[in-house]
Design an enzyme around this catalytic site. Structure first.
Site, PDB file in Angstrom:
ATOM      1  N   ASP A  30       0.866  -1.170   0.000  1.00  0.00           N
ATOM      2  CA  ASP A  30       0.000   0.000   0.000  1.00  0.00           C
ATOM      3  C   ASP A  30       0.905   1.223   0.000  1.00  0.00           C
ATOM      4  OD1 ASP A  30      -3.258   0.110   1.090  1.00  0.00           O
ATOM      5  OD2 ASP A  30      -2.124   1.957   0.750  1.00  0.00           O
ATOM      6  N   GLU A 151     -14.699 -10.394  -5.609  1.00  0.00           N
ATOM      7  CA  GLU A 151     -14.895 -10.711  -4.195  1.00  0.00           C
ATOM      8  C   GLU A 151     -16.345 -10.469  -3.833  1.00  0.00           C
ATOM      9  OE1 GLU A 151     -14.585 -12.316  -1.324  1.00  0.00           O
ATOM     10  OE2 GLU A 151     -12.525 -12.091  -2.029  1.00  0.00           O
ATOM     11  N   GLU A 155     -18.919  -6.468   4.461  1.00  0.00           N
ATOM     12  CA  GLU A 155     -18.330  -5.848   5.643  1.00  0.00           C
ATOM     13  C   GLU A 155     -19.061  -6.394   6.859  1.00  0.00           C
ATOM     14  OE1 GLU A 155     -17.818  -1.558   5.582  1.00  0.00           O
ATOM     15  OE2 GLU A 155     -17.734  -1.636   3.410  1.00  0.00           O
ATOM     16  N   CYS A 260     -20.585  -0.548  -1.524  1.00  0.00           N
ATOM     17  CA  CYS A 260     -20.743  -1.379  -2.728  1.00  0.00           C
ATOM     18  C   CYS A 260     -22.061  -1.167  -3.461  1.00  0.00           C
ATOM     19  CB  CYS A 260     -20.589  -2.845  -2.354  1.00  0.00           C
ATOM     20  SG  CYS A 260     -18.918  -3.230  -1.855  1.00  0.00           S
ATOM     21  N   LYS A 263     -22.714   2.228  -5.236  1.00  0.00           N
ATOM     22  CA  LYS A 263     -21.710   2.458  -6.287  1.00  0.00           C
ATOM     23  C   LYS A 263     -21.911   1.481  -7.448  1.00  0.00           C
ATOM     24  CE  LYS A 263     -17.452   1.043  -5.143  1.00  0.00           C
ATOM     25  NZ  LYS A 263     -16.914   0.024  -6.009  1.00  0.00           N
TER      26      LYS A 263
HETATM   27  C1  UDX Z   1     -22.330  -6.142  -0.252  1.00  0.00           C
HETATM   28  C2  UDX Z   1     -22.526  -7.565  -0.809  1.00  0.00           C
HETATM   29  O1  UDX Z   1     -23.425  -8.285   0.040  1.00  0.00           O
HETATM   30  C3  UDX Z   1     -21.191  -8.282  -0.943  1.00  0.00           C
HETATM   31  O2  UDX Z   1     -21.380  -9.538  -1.563  1.00  0.00           O
HETATM   32  C4  UDX Z   1     -20.243  -7.423  -1.794  1.00  0.00           C
HETATM   33  O3  UDX Z   1     -18.977  -8.027  -1.895  1.00  0.00           O
HETATM   34  C5  UDX Z   1     -20.104  -6.045  -1.187  1.00  0.00           C
HETATM   35  O4  UDX Z   1     -21.415  -5.445  -1.073  1.00  0.00           O
HETATM   36  P1  UDX Z   1     -21.927  -5.028   2.137  1.00  0.00           P
HETATM   37  O5  UDX Z   1     -22.093  -3.718   1.445  1.00  0.00           O
HETATM   38  O6  UDX Z   1     -20.763  -5.197   3.043  1.00  0.00           O
HETATM   39  O7  UDX Z   1     -21.850  -6.236   1.074  1.00  0.00           O
HETATM   40  O8  UDX Z   1     -23.248  -5.271   3.035  1.00  0.00           O
HETATM   41  P2  UDX Z   1     -24.576  -6.130   2.921  1.00  0.00           P
HETATM   42  O9  UDX Z   1     -24.658  -7.006   4.094  1.00  0.00           O
HETATM   43  O10 UDX Z   1     -24.759  -6.730   1.606  1.00  0.00           O
HETATM   44  O11 UDX Z   1     -25.683  -4.972   3.129  1.00  0.00           O
HETATM   45  C6  UDX Z   1     -25.778  -3.879   2.235  1.00  0.00           C
HETATM   46  C7  UDX Z   1     -26.871  -2.941   2.682  1.00  0.00           C
HETATM   47  O12 UDX Z   1     -28.156  -3.539   2.487  1.00  0.00           O
HETATM   48  C8  UDX Z   1     -26.822  -2.541   4.158  1.00  0.00           C
HETATM   49  O13 UDX Z   1     -27.119  -1.162   4.275  1.00  0.00           O
HETATM   50  C9  UDX Z   1     -27.900  -3.387   4.806  1.00  0.00           C
HETATM   51  O14 UDX Z   1     -28.419  -2.798   5.960  1.00  0.00           O
HETATM   52  C10 UDX Z   1     -28.926  -3.428   3.680  1.00  0.00           C
HETATM   53  N1  UDX Z   1     -29.829  -4.589   3.746  1.00  0.00           N
HETATM   54  C11 UDX Z   1     -29.349  -5.850   3.609  1.00  0.00           C
HETATM   55  C12 UDX Z   1     -31.198  -4.378   3.917  1.00  0.00           C
HETATM   56  O15 UDX Z   1     -31.662  -3.240   4.029  1.00  0.00           O
HETATM   57  N2  UDX Z   1     -32.023  -5.469   3.927  1.00  0.00           N
HETATM   58  C13 UDX Z   1     -31.571  -6.739   3.793  1.00  0.00           C
HETATM   59  O16 UDX Z   1     -32.393  -7.668   3.814  1.00  0.00           O
HETATM   60  C14 UDX Z   1     -30.190  -6.940   3.634  1.00  0.00           C
END
Ligand code: UDX
Length: 424
Positions: A30, A151, A155, A260, A263
């Site tokens: 990094d 990936e 998080e 994620c 974006k």
């Molecule tokens: C996401 C993808 O799940 C993962 O596979 C990818 O690599 C990165 O993006 P992440 O952003 O870390 O992961 O969180 P995730 O658990 O997917 O939740 C995303 C958002 O959706 C959060 O704000 C969460 O609160 C919301 N969410 C999730 C809901 O509102 N309802 C749900 O049923 C599930």
């Protein structure tokens, strides 16, 4: 195998440590000295459950090291994972500046055959661009292959997701690179999807967009359920038990956030528009997601008599979801901005995130003297609160549950006015 990870954010660090667990030697590269120093000392500079312990273990065993010496790191490793950030650019497309810089450094320093793997979420066609960027800086014709290997980790559960993936996607045209990648992942039990780089890049965008679509679907449906007095949680359960639909990502709430979904959905919409094949369904997904916190604010406003000025509101949760310190695109921040526009007084709490110096340290302090509580993040500790004990601290016992994490009946029995997202 000797593996180089370029970019030591949560994807890079998690990926590196998983490969250590699989018996490989890993170097994390990094350009940020502060991050390198912190990681080299065994200190994770971001919050991710379980990762700090693994970092200490593999530092001690000398399976992982961190450096900012680009030339040495590239020369000494044969498989290079690009895990740098691809933030949202001004035009909605992913900004590939960091990917390009990393690729050009590889071109300048390549000394033997190498496999370059893109883990960062990148637009369709990036593997070709990476190939061109490497070639543009090469002074001798040393062969290399580029692989797309997205990936899917989340998080807050990055470690578990990376150790137990549903699938591994390997996108490459090269047989040699495919063999090396399969060897790298040989201890994983899940299916491997073997395809070309473009399809692999699309799989990542399409997966995230589909999950976002599920969330926006249930959120928009929750508004209708609200109108009809239907419990949306029952609907989620009822439809989720259909194996063709599946139970996950059907939790109604204040909308999705994070680094994620917002974006990636936008980037896919952008790609589709550029190709003249608009993904109108995703445009609606974004719109519903933007509307959701505002819809909730209106419910809060109505319940509190139509005006929020001079009301003091406790906001519980700043992170975009539980178990992370990430507030990027957090619906909680949208809600706070809106409450402030409405002249409300705000008190905020988060178990991990500290954004403001005057932030309250305890839930007790946060809710004392307030007219209402709004739960924005589904932190487990909010479930375990002794709400009955805390209620007398409030001016008015209103509780707005933006994550449907509390039981309406229970809260009402304690004397709260409870309003969730179509949670009856
Ligand atoms: C996401 C993808 O799940 C993962 O596979 C990818 O690599 C990165 O993006 P992440 O952003 O870390 O992961 O969180 P995730 O658990 O997917 O939740 C995303 C958002 O959706 C959060 O704000 C969460 O609160 C919301 N969410 C999730 C809901 O509102 N309802 C749900 O049923 C599930």
């Amino acid at each position: 195998m000797n593996i180089l990870i370029v970019g030591t954010g949560y994807v890079g660090t998690t990926t590196g440590l998983i490969f250590c667990e699989m018996g490989h030697k890993v170097t994390g590269l990094d350009l940020d000295d502060h991050k390198i120093r912190s990681l080299q000392e065994g200190n994770l500079y971001f919050y991710e459950p379980g990762l700090a312990e693994l970092l200490k273990k593999h530092i001690q065993a000398q399976n992982i090291a961190f450096t900012n010496h680009t030339e040495k790191a590239i020369k000494e490793n044969d498989v290079i994972f690009l895990c740098v950030g691809t933030p949202k650019g001004t035009d909605g497309n992913a900004d590939l500046t960091f990917v390009r810089k990393a690729a050009e450094s590889i071109g300048q320093n390549i000394n033997t055959y190498k496999v370059i793997v893109t883990k960062s979420t990148v637009p369709v066609g990036t593997a070709e661009l990476v190939t061109g960027w490497i070639q543009s800086k090469q002074t001798a014709q040393i062969p290399f292959d580029v692989v797309s290997n997205p990936e899917f980790l989340r998080e807050g559960s990055a470690l578990q997701d990376a150790l137990n993936p549903d699938r591994i996607v390997i996108g490459t045209e090269s047989e040699a690179a495919r063999t090396i990648m399969k060897e790298l992942y040989k201890n994983f039990q899940c299916p491997i999807v073997q395809t070309n780089p473009k399809a692999s890049e699309m799989i990542k965008y399409a997966s995230n967009s589909f999950l976002a679509l599920k969330i926006s679907y249930i959120n928009e449906l929750s508004r209708l359920c609200d109108e009809l007095g239907i419990n949306v949680n029952d609907v989620s359960q009822g439809i989720g038990l259909d194996e063709r639909i599946g139970p996950q990502f059907l939790r109604a709430g204040m909308g999705y956030g994070g680094s994620c979904f917002p974006k990636d959905v936008n980037a896919l919409i952008q790609i589709a528009n550029e190709k003249g094949r608009p993904l109108t369904i995703l445009e609606r997904v974004v719109k519903v997601n933007e509307e959701q916190p505002l819809y909730f604010i209106n419910k809060i406003k109505d319940a509190l008599g139509g005006e929020l000025n001079n009301k003091t509101i406790a906001v519980l949760g700043l992170a975009f979801k539980a178990n992370t310190d990430d507030t990027r695109e957090s619906p909680s921040i949208t809600l706070i901005d809106r409450l402030l526009e409405e002249q409300a007084n705000i008190k905020v709490h988060d178990p991990i995130v500290k954004l403001w110096p005057h932030q309250c340290r305890t839930v007790e302090k946060t809710i004392s003297g307030t007219d209402a509580i709004v739960i924005c993040t589904d932190w487990e500790e909010y479930k375990r609160i002794n709400w009955g004990k805390l209620k007398p601290l409030m001016k008015q016992p209103y509780i707005f549950d933006g994550r449907n994490m509390l039981e309406k009946d229970q809260m009402e029995n304690l004397g709260f006015y409870y309003i969730g997202i179509a949670n009856y």
